[in-house]
Design a protein around this motif. Structure first.
Motif, PDB file in Angstrom:
ATOM      1  N   GLU A 181       0.828  -1.211   0.000  1.00  0.00           N
ATOM      2  CA  GLU A 181       0.000   0.000   0.000  1.00  0.00           C
ATOM      3  C   GLU A 181       0.862   1.261   0.000  1.00  0.00           C
ATOM      4  N   GLN A 182       0.470   2.210  -0.854  1.00  0.00           N
ATOM      5  CA  GLN A 182       1.098   3.530  -0.786  1.00  0.00           C
ATOM      6  C   GLN A 182       0.273   4.368   0.192  1.00  0.00           C
ATOM      7  N   ALA A 183       0.953   5.130   1.045  1.00  0.00           N
ATOM      8  CA  ALA A 183       0.183   5.924   2.014  1.00  0.00           C
ATOM      9  C   ALA A 183       0.953   7.154   2.460  1.00  0.00           C
ATOM     10  N   GLU A 184       0.177   8.159   2.855  1.00  0.00           N
ATOM     11  CA  GLU A 184       0.782   9.351   3.460  1.00  0.00           C
ATOM     12  C   GLU A 184       0.246   9.477   4.876  1.00  0.00           C
ATOM     13  N   TRP A 185       1.071  10.061   5.726  1.00  0.00           N
ATOM     14  CA  TRP A 185       0.769  10.097   7.149  1.00  0.00           C
ATOM     15  C   TRP A 185       0.939  11.520   7.664  1.00  0.00           C
ATOM     16  N   LYS A 186      -0.018  11.958   8.494  1.00  0.00           N
ATOM     17  CA  LYS A 186       0.059  13.311   9.069  1.00  0.00           C
ATOM     18  C   LYS A 186       0.705  13.239  10.446  1.00  0.00           C
ATOM     19  N   ILE A 187       1.731  14.021  10.644  1.00  0.00           N
ATOM     20  CA  ILE A 187       2.375  14.048  11.966  1.00  0.00           C
ATOM     21  C   ILE A 187       1.421  14.708  12.957  1.00  0.00           C
ATOM     22  N   PHE A 188       1.229  14.069  14.106  1.00  0.00           N
ATOM     23  CA  PHE A 188       0.369  14.691  15.118  1.00  0.00           C
ATOM     24  C   PHE A 188       1.078  14.896  16.452  1.00  0.00           C
TER      25      PHE A 188
END
Lengths: 496, 176
Positions: free
Chosen positions: A344-351
């Protein structure tokens, strides 16, 4: 050979100002040596002759008047060459000391010294002629250049190494200098080697990075097949489980996973020994076609040259660069992480990001890297509240049970005396299906009452524990009013 | 007159000036002190009529007090140290907001003779002034040797008070 002898002579004469006595003796010594070992001299002579004949023949080819003059000079030098060679070697020998000198020797030396000077003049003229003659022999010039270089080394050696004739003070200074030089080299060389090895590790990584296509559009629809981009990486290393990249930073690496968390700390992607290691996923994590663990934990070294997970430190370091407004610049510029698993390709938001103690003798150790999956909503909520209490930043990114979490962990040294007891962790959550990847970074706030551990409180505030849980839990969408009531937590006024 | 005595005379005059300016502008002041231990508020409250302009003064000597009572962010102290321009700014801002005043002034420093470090030697004091337009801080260094045979600690403290009052007077004059 012949040329070197001349060089030695010139340097010695120029530097040490040989006195007549020592000069005499050395000439004699060398003269004797010459007679004892005629073969050696013959070789020198032959090679020197070759050099000079080459120069002469080139000059003749030019056929100018100037070169004719030069030829004559060269020939005249050639005639006196044998003695001059002896002089050169002998004066070098002079450096090793002198004994008593006989009158005969003195007479011989005077004679030689005259020839020696004459040779110098001839040689100087030759050099001048060659320098001023544009059409002259370039080879002759080339021949002379190494001689000059040798002179410099010789001079340097003499100015560094204690030499006979130096006074006591100078010898002491030279010894001190040599000791300092040895100490410097003993520390600088290993350091340099280490730096070179780090750069080399990065070069290896760069080559690997080129094998992965981040913008690959050839993605299988059902997520059951391995992404085609990983095929080359898997051929090299079947432990490959993903690929991480943070745009605009050096973080751009494949991620591997094996049966422990140690091997890839000291081995590169090709499984060769390496100080930089490789970015690795915690071996407890699972990456399967059906999905992956709820909290994927990646480890990477914080390398001194800024490679691997070193850039993560910038998130923490740039907090509160300015008061009263924390600049939060690095987070503002890099709020998104790209992390693809095999499927899976994915982007992640830093929290969140914060620092964690790993030494129990210094205070609380929170297991930020021991939660691989979330067993329930409460489990998720509890973990997130703990992470946010220890986070240096509150972002605009919300969270809810069911979100996939990515944890990036590396070493850091935030305080004097931190030693190896502190880790930095950056937390991100996967962008949900249909969610925009935009993040309003202007809403990020500093967590001023961030939770630390006793060692930090002792160091910073005379032991005063300043911690207050101030994260707005409205950002935790799975945290209900009942949960708040149970925890004695009051949601902030909604009108704020 | 001793050096410290001379300083005290200057402080008294400047305090009077500050109170007059505040009365004239209808502004109120609040103080957060550390190494001066209340000397600034003592100087202001020694002027008759100061009750109309003095909202609050707090001596936040301990780090915990700075955090608990005037809301100095621990993260600031952690990053910059307690004797720093940033902490002085946070104190001035914190006390102004806590008291609801127009002007907040603050002091944090090392009056000595112990407690000095290479970065913050004895005599290093940061003072902060906060208004609704923003907050500023600056370093006021007093060389302890200038105290002659008098108490260097007292000399540093009095010099600092004078510097704070002079700066406060400047700010009040320009305050709208």
């Amino acid at each position: 050979m012949g040329g070197r002898s001349n060089t030695d002579r010139t340097v010695t004469a120029g530097l040490s100002g040989v006195n007549a006595q020592s000069g005499k003796e050395t000439v004699m010594e060398n003269d004797n040596e010459f007679r004892k070992d005629p073969d050696k001299q013959t070789v020198d002579e032959i090679l020197a002759d070759i050099d000079r004949k080459a120069a002469i023949s080139e000059s003749l080819e030019e056929g100018t008047d100037e070169n004719d003059m030069l030829d004559k000079e060269v020939l005249s030098q050639e005639a006196s060459y044998e003695d001059s060679t002896e002089d050169g070697e002998s004066i070098s020998e002079e450096l090793s000391g002198a004994d008593e000198v006989s009158d005969e020797q003195a007479a011989f030396e005077e004679e030689s010294a005259e020839e020696y000077e004459a040779d110098d003049e001839n040689e100087a003229e030759i050099f001048d002629a060659e320098d001023t003659d544009d059409t002259g022999s370039s080879e002759s010039n080339e021949d002379k250049t190494p001689e000059k270089k040798h002179n410099i080394f010789y001079r340097m050696a003499k100015s560094i190494i204690p030499w006979k004739g130096d006074n006591a003070g100078l010898i002491v200074r030279k010894i001190v200098f040599i000791v300092a030089l040895i100490v410097f080299l003993a520390t600088a060389i290993p350091l340099l080697c280490e730096l070179l090895s780090m750069f080399n590790d990065q070069q290896v990584s760069n080559r690997v990075s080129q094998m992965y296509k981040l913008d690959d559009t050839d993605v299988p629809e059902d997520n059951m097949d391995i992404l085609p981009s990983f095929k080359k990486l898997l051929e090299i290393n079947p432990d490959t489980v993903g690929y991480i990249r943070i745009d605009g930073t050096l973080v751009d690496y494949p991620v591997v996973k094996t049966t422990d968390n140690d091997f890839y700390l000291t081995h590169d992607f090709y499984k060769n020994e390496s100080k930089s290691g490789t970015i690795m996923m915690d071996y407890h994590n699972k990456v399967t076609p059906q999905g992956h663990s709820g909290n994927l934990i990646l480890y990477g070294h914080n390398m001194a040259v800024g490679t691997f997970f070193a850039p993560l430190n910038e998130y923490w370091r740039t907090m509160y660069d300015q008061y009263p407004e924390g600049s939060k610049s690095f987070y503002k510029e890099h709020p998104i992480i790209r992390f693809d698993t095999l499927y899976e390709q994915a982007e992640w938001k830093i929290f969140a990001f914060g620092i964690y103690n790993v030494d129990e003798s210094r205070g609380e150790v929170y297991g930020y890297n021991l939660k691989y999956d979330f067993s329930s909503e409460d489990d998720f909520n509890d973990f997130m509240i703990n992470i946010m209490d220890r986070s240096d930043i509150f972002t605009d990114v919300d969270l809810k049970y069911g979100d996939d979490i990515l944890t990036l962990s590396t070493c850091c040294w935030p305080y004097e005396g931190s030693d190896r007891t502190v880790r930095l962790a950056v937390f991100a959550r996967k962008i949900r299906e249909g969610e925009s990847k935009d993040v309003d970074v202007s809403k990020a706030e500093v967590n001023t009452y961030v939770r630390r551990w006793q060692w930090v409180y002792d160091k910073v505030s005379n032991g005063y524990d300043w911690f207050m849980s101030t994260w707005d839990r409205r950002k935790l969408l799975s945290y209900s009013a009942d949960d708040a009531k149970r925890d004695g937590y009051s949601f902030p006024d909604k009108t704020e | 007159m001793s050096r410290i005595g001379e300083l005290q005379c200057l402080i008294d005059k400047k305090a009077e000036n500050v109170v007059q300016l505040l009365v004239g502008k209808g502004k109120k002041i609040a103080c957060a002190e550390s190494c001066t231990g209340g000397l600034i508020s003592a100087a202001i409250t020694s002027v008759s009529g100061s009750s109309a302009v003095m909202d609050m003064s707090i001596c936040t000597y301990a780090i915990s007090a700075k955090e608990k009572f005037i809301g100095v962010p621990p993260r600031i102290i952690e990053k910059y140290g307690v004797v720093s321009a940033e902490t002085a700014s946070a104190m001035a801002e914190g006390v102004r907001k806590t008291a609801g005043s127009d002007i907040g002034v603050s002091v944090t420093g090392v009056a000595g003779p112990t407690g000095g470090t290479a970065d913050t030697p004895v005599g290093t004091v940061y003072v902060g002034v906060s208004t609704k337009d923003g907050v500023k801080a600056k370093l006021v260094y007093t060389d302890p040797s200038l105290s002659g045979d008098e108490s260097a600690r007292e000399y540093i403290r009095k010099s600092t008070v004078l510097a704070v009052l002079e700066w406060a007077a400047e700010v009040i004059q320009t305050e709208q």
